[in-house]
Write a protein that holds these residues in place. Structure first.
Motif, PDB file in Angstrom:
ATOM      1  N   HIS A   1      -3.509 -11.847  -0.123  1.00  0.00           N
ATOM      2  CA  HIS A   1      -4.868 -12.196   0.284  1.00  0.00           C
ATOM      3  C   HIS A   1      -4.765 -13.537   1.004  1.00  0.00           C
ATOM      4  CE1 HIS A   1      -9.366 -12.649  -0.909  1.00  0.00           C
ATOM      5  NE2 HIS A   1      -9.130 -12.916   0.361  1.00  0.00           N
TER       6      HIS A   1
ATOM      7  N   SER B   1      -6.140  -8.825   6.550  1.00  0.00           N
ATOM      8  CA  SER B   1      -6.541  -9.386   5.258  1.00  0.00           C
ATOM      9  C   SER B   1      -8.031  -9.753   5.283  1.00  0.00           C
ATOM     10  CB  SER B   1      -5.691 -10.622   4.952  1.00  0.00           C
ATOM     11  OG  SER B   1      -6.167 -11.283   3.815  1.00  0.00           O
TER      12      SER B   1
ATOM     13  N   VAL C   1      -1.259  -4.960   3.218  1.00  0.00           N
ATOM     14  CA  VAL C   1      -2.113  -6.153   3.276  1.00  0.00           C
ATOM     15  C   VAL C   1      -3.408  -5.925   2.494  1.00  0.00           C
ATOM     16  CG1 VAL C   1      -3.401  -7.692   4.825  1.00  0.00           C
ATOM     17  CG2 VAL C   1      -1.163  -6.850   5.512  1.00  0.00           C
TER      18      VAL C   1
ATOM     19  N   ARG D   1      -9.864  -7.822   2.618  1.00  0.00           N
ATOM     20  CA  ARG D   1      -9.908  -8.610   1.385  1.00  0.00           C
ATOM     21  C   ARG D   1     -11.071  -9.592   1.337  1.00  0.00           C
ATOM     22  NH1 ARG D   1      -4.839  -7.692  -1.079  1.00  0.00           N
ATOM     23  NH2 ARG D   1      -5.942  -8.365  -2.937  1.00  0.00           N
TER      24      ARG D   1
END
Ligand SMILES: Cc1cc2nc3c(=O)[nH]c(=O)nc-3n(C[C@H](O)[C@H](O)[C@H](O)COP(=O)(O)OP(=O)(O)OC[C@H]3O[C@@H](n4cnc5c(N)ncnc54)[C@H](O)[C@@H]3O)c2cc1C
Length: 587
Positions: free
Chosen positions: A489, A440, A476, A444
């Motif tokens: 996230h 993540s 993810v 992200r």
């Protein structure tokens, strides 16, 4: 002429419940040739060049040229092959190990066997679903009578009432359809104690030089020089044994024998499975989760055996963990059942295989299973470079090598991330909780092409399995097939405080932080200069400055963490992915 069938152990290194082996002996051939073919496109065999007069090159990953197979996985595979040979010897058979591309070596082997008076009847091996493996299958199908058995999943694809391309796009409906089946998992196959004779000329096979394709156009494929009697010393040249890091959560050697004893240990030996629901988010030690993954990835254990052994455990356990319904299924109304949750996770493993088989190469696409939708989005949105600190996701992925390297080496300055990445690099393993967070963070928070991360995992993980790895990375990274991508996230600081409240995990892998006050261990950059001096950890000198500070972390940086190592109370089996409250907050 005598007949010979080949059982080709591609990446299933076990005897028990082995479909290919079972079917290879059904026609009662005069002889049976169990075969392993180490493929230089998957593993670095260059150490054998002197011995075999080959020109193998170290293989690299597809997009970003990372070493394909770290020493952890290489060694695990070697140990698995040696164990397989032993187990075959116990059944009065043996194992031939070749080094090269199977589609080049098998025709040569067939010609050789014919010269020795053996007619090749049928080849039995297992089915794979990813591009490179499918190319090999295509080439072999043109040349041989060969059957590819669906042996890697727990649920046989022939037993479900949908085809791969109709696999539900969200996990929960998939799981429910499986759980509605009266007997989802097939019975185990019995392999006889004595296998058909191993062809006496088997070990004499010596391949003539053969040009190979793709990455190593000048390389040559060979079998072992004279015989396999010294298999161990040849395999040790590829990757010598090495001492495991004393902190490793995965210190296991490869092979069916270790896999079976781990299964017995986790279920009947220690009852650890009963607590799996409470411990599975752990970070330190061998027992917080099953550690079946590498054994499954390399076929040292049958997923069906795990399922049936869990059933047996439930039926004889002193304190039954679940009730059994009339159709033989276990009830799932008590969400503390460790046994149920292990099966639940194993279904995820199957799910990625079903999706990969249904979606084809989309598993490797930057915009993933959502390729079509994301491409449409990209056409509409300006192709600006995203500001990593901005919450606005534009659909553009960065390929910043310098930042990526900091992530790989565990020098991002974010302790939880660094601890996970260092653990992976030093042991070939990291927990599921750790993997989710570092994935993540890369995709992200840093907006780096998730496939760079997936390729790093591919290189380092002992348990790398292309379907679970790329499937989880997509999931993810928000390009998977589940539309509720925003809930994945992760807030790294909140996660670190919840799952490593005292910082023990971070201190284990980042010892330079060992004297940092517990309250600031996950965000050491907030220490005052005096605190940095007192803890012997000056930020920017003893430990890196963070490469990013995400706004959403700030409110968690000083808050005392609530331990979730004993399981997240909001999780329920039925509502794990559907609880509407989960959508409103970050994990
Ligand atoms: C980004 C990312 C990449 C991953 N890459 C891989 C990979 O290459 N190979 C791999 O086996 N697992 C992968 N996983 C899944 C999971 O992290 C590992 O299976 C697990 O940590 C292995 O430890 P264990 O055997 O103790 O698992 P347990 O928690 O004991 O689970 C039991 C088994 O269920 C299966 N399983 C559990 N979680 C998952 C999952 N999320 N997806 C698929 N199967 C699962 C595994 O076979 C595992 O051995 C990945 C997860 C993430 C988030």
């Amino acid at each position: 002429m005598k007949s010979v069938n080949i059982c080709f152990f591609r990446n299933i290194f076990r005897v028990h419940d082995n479909m290919s082996l079972y079917h290879a002996i059904q026609s009662k051939p005069d002889t049976l040739l169990p075969l392993v073919c180490l493929d230089p496109r998957m593993m670095d065999l260059s150490a054998l060049n002197g011995l075999l007069k080959t020109d193998f090159k170290p293989p690299t990953t597809w997009h970003y040229g990372i070493d394909r197979c770290s020493r952890f996985r290489t060694r695990f595979i070697i140990e698995s092959i040696l164990d397989l040979k032993n187990n075959l010897l116990k059944r009065k058979s043996d194992l031939l190990v070749l080094y090269g591309e199977p589609e080049k070596l098998l025709p040569e082997l067939r010609d050789f066997l014919a010269k020795k008076g053996l007619t090749l009847g049928h080849i039995h091996t297992h089915k794979e679903y990813a591009y490179e493996e499918l190319q090999t299958e295509l080439a072999l199908s043109k040349d041989f009578n060969i059957t590819f058995h669906s042996d890697t999943t727990m649920i046989h694809p022939g037993d479900v009432n949908f085809t791969f391309d109709k696999t539900p796009r969200v996990f929960t409906p998939f799981r429910k359809r499986i759980e509605a089946m009266p007997r989802p998992v097939r019975a185990l196959l019995e392999i006889p104690k004595e296998l058909p004779q191993f062809p006496s000329s088997g070990h004499e096979f010596k391949s003539p030089s053969t040009l190979t394709s793709r990455s190593s156009s000048s390389s040559r494929s060979r079998s072992t020089p004279a015989d396999n009697s010294d298999l161990e010393s040849i395999l040790n040249k590829i990757c010598p044994p090495f001492e495991a890091d004393s902190r490793s959560a995965y210190p296991f050697s490869g092979g069916e024998t270790t896999a079976l004893s781990r299964l017995d240990y986790y279920l009947f030996g220690t009852d650890r499975i009963a607590e799996y629901k409470q411990t599975r988010n752990g970070l330190i030690g061998t027992d917080y989760s099953t550690k079946f993954s590498a054994f499954l990835a390399h076929g040292c254990i049958s997923p069906r055996l795990i399922w049936h052994e869990i059933d047996r455990y439930e039926s004889i356990s002193k304190k039954p963990e679940s009730e059994t319904t009339s159709n033989g299924n276990t009830t799932n109304d008590d969400n503390s059942l460790g046994t149920y949750w292990v099966k639940f996770e194993l279904l995820w493993r199957d799910y990625w295989r079903y999706l990969s088989a249904g979606f084809g190469n989309q598993i490797f696409y930057l915009h993933g299973f959502q390729s079509v939708e994301k491409l449409e989005l990209l056409k509409k949105s300006p192709k600006e470079t995203p500001n990593p600190a901005s919450k606005k996701y534009t659909g553009v992925w960065l390929k910043d090598r310098e930042t990526f390297q900091k992530w790989c080496q565990g020098t991002t300055g974010v302790p939880f991330i660094d601890a996970v990445m260092r653990e992976m690099k030093l042991t070939g393993f990291a927990s599921n909780r750790g993997r989710q967070n570092v994935a993540s963070f890369l995709a992200r928070d840093l907006y780096i092409d998730w496939r760079m991360g997936a390729e790093w995992f591919e290189s380092y993980l002992t348990d790398h399995d292309v379907y679970s790895n790329y499937g989880n990375w997509q999931y993810v990274s928000g390009v998977g097939c589940d539309p509720r991508e925003s809930i994945r996230h992760f807030n790294i600081i909140k996660q670190a405080k919840d799952y490593d409240p005292k910082g023990n995990y971070v201190k284990l892998w980042c010892p330079e932080l060992k004297n940092v006050p517990t309250q600031k261990i996950h965000a050491p950059w907030i220490m005052t200069e005096e605190e940095q001096r007192r803890s012997g950890c000056v930020i920017g000198k003893d430990y890196p400055k963070p490469i990013i500070i995400v706004d959403a972390w700030k409110k968690h940086s000083l808050v005392k963490g609530g331990s979730k190592t004993n399981g997240n109370p909001s999780e329920t089996i039925a509502g794990f992915f559907t609880n509407p409250k989960r959508k409103q907050r970050r994990l």
